[in-house]
Motif scaffolding. Sequence first.
Motif, short mmCIF file in Angstrom:
data_model
loop_
_atom_site.label_atom_id
_atom_site.label_comp_id
_atom_site.label_asym_id
_atom_site.label_seq_id
_atom_site.Cartn_x
_atom_site.Cartn_y
_atom_site.Cartn_z
N PHE A 299 0.83 -1.20 0.00
CA PHE A 299 0.00 0.00 0.00
C PHE A 299 0.87 1.26 0.00
CE2 PHE A 299 -2.28 3.41 2.10
CZ PHE A 299 -3.39 3.50 1.28
N LYS A 300 1.94 1.25 0.77
CA LYS A 300 2.85 2.40 0.78
C LYS A 300 3.48 2.59 -0.59
CE LYS A 300 4.04 2.37 5.67
NZ LYS A 300 5.10 2.16 6.66
N SER B 127 0.84 4.16 -2.87
CA SER B 127 0.60 5.56 -2.54
C SER B 127 1.77 6.46 -2.91
CB SER B 127 0.24 5.71 -1.06
OG SER B 127 1.32 5.34 -0.24
N SER B 128 2.98 5.90 -3.00
CA SER B 128 4.11 6.72 -3.44
C SER B 128 4.11 6.91 -4.96
CB SER B 128 5.43 6.10 -2.98
OG SER B 128 5.68 4.90 -3.67
N ALA C 37 -1.05 5.18 7.46
CA ALA C 37 -1.23 6.15 6.38
C ALA C 37 -1.68 7.48 6.96
CB ALA C 37 -2.27 5.63 5.40
N ILE D 28 -9.17 7.34 1.27
CA ILE D 28 -9.27 5.89 1.26
C ILE D 28 -10.69 5.55 1.69
CG2 ILE D 28 -8.48 3.73 2.28
CD1 ILE D 28 -5.84 5.16 2.91
N ILE E 188 -3.59 9.69 5.49
CA ILE E 188 -4.56 10.02 4.45
C ILE E 188 -5.95 9.92 5.07
CG2 ILE E 188 -5.45 9.32 2.19
CD1 ILE E 188 -2.72 7.93 1.75
N GLN F 216 1.28 7.12 -6.93
CA GLN F 216 0.20 8.02 -7.34
C GLN F 216 -0.41 8.64 -6.09
OE1 GLN F 216 -1.96 4.86 -9.35
NE2 GLN F 216 -3.69 5.23 -8.03
N PRO F 217 -0.81 9.91 -6.16
CA PRO F 217 -1.36 10.57 -4.98
C PRO F 217 -2.72 9.98 -4.59
CG PRO F 217 -1.54 12.00 -6.88
CD PRO F 217 -0.76 10.80 -7.31
N ILE F 218 -2.92 9.82 -3.29
CA ILE F 218 -4.19 9.31 -2.77
C ILE F 218 -4.77 10.40 -1.88
CG2 ILE F 218 -5.28 7.57 -1.32
CD1 ILE F 218 -3.07 5.64 -2.16
#
Length: 113
Positions: free
Chosen positions: A66-67, A70-71, A104, A78, A106, A73-75
């Motif tokens: 998951f990390k 997320s690196s 996260a 969630i 986010i 493409q921008p999230i």
Amino acid sequence: MALDSFYRLFPDADFNVTIIHIPGKKERDDTRAKAIESLLAYCRDHYQSYHFDVKEVRLQSIVDDFKSISSQQPINLIVMPNKKKNIFARLFNPSLAHKLLFHADIPMMVIPV
């Protein structure tokens, strides 16, 4: 069901949605590919204002994968389905949503299904 709930909240928005497939312990590769393609086709047919992509993670390294995603493409948000469990199950077996919440930075929306 979680995607239906999310779509009802934002029906006219133009979102890029990445569905992250988390394999089951007993899932076979041949059925996995068909299921992912079917889900993607269903989503594109029913939620036409959204743009869909699929990423996969490995069961043994969900947080690391998951990390990595997320690196790349921008999230911004969630959204996760969360099945209702009793208090003992929540204490001794935390859900994936809880694990990702602590790893996260986010915003997260958890939708009960």
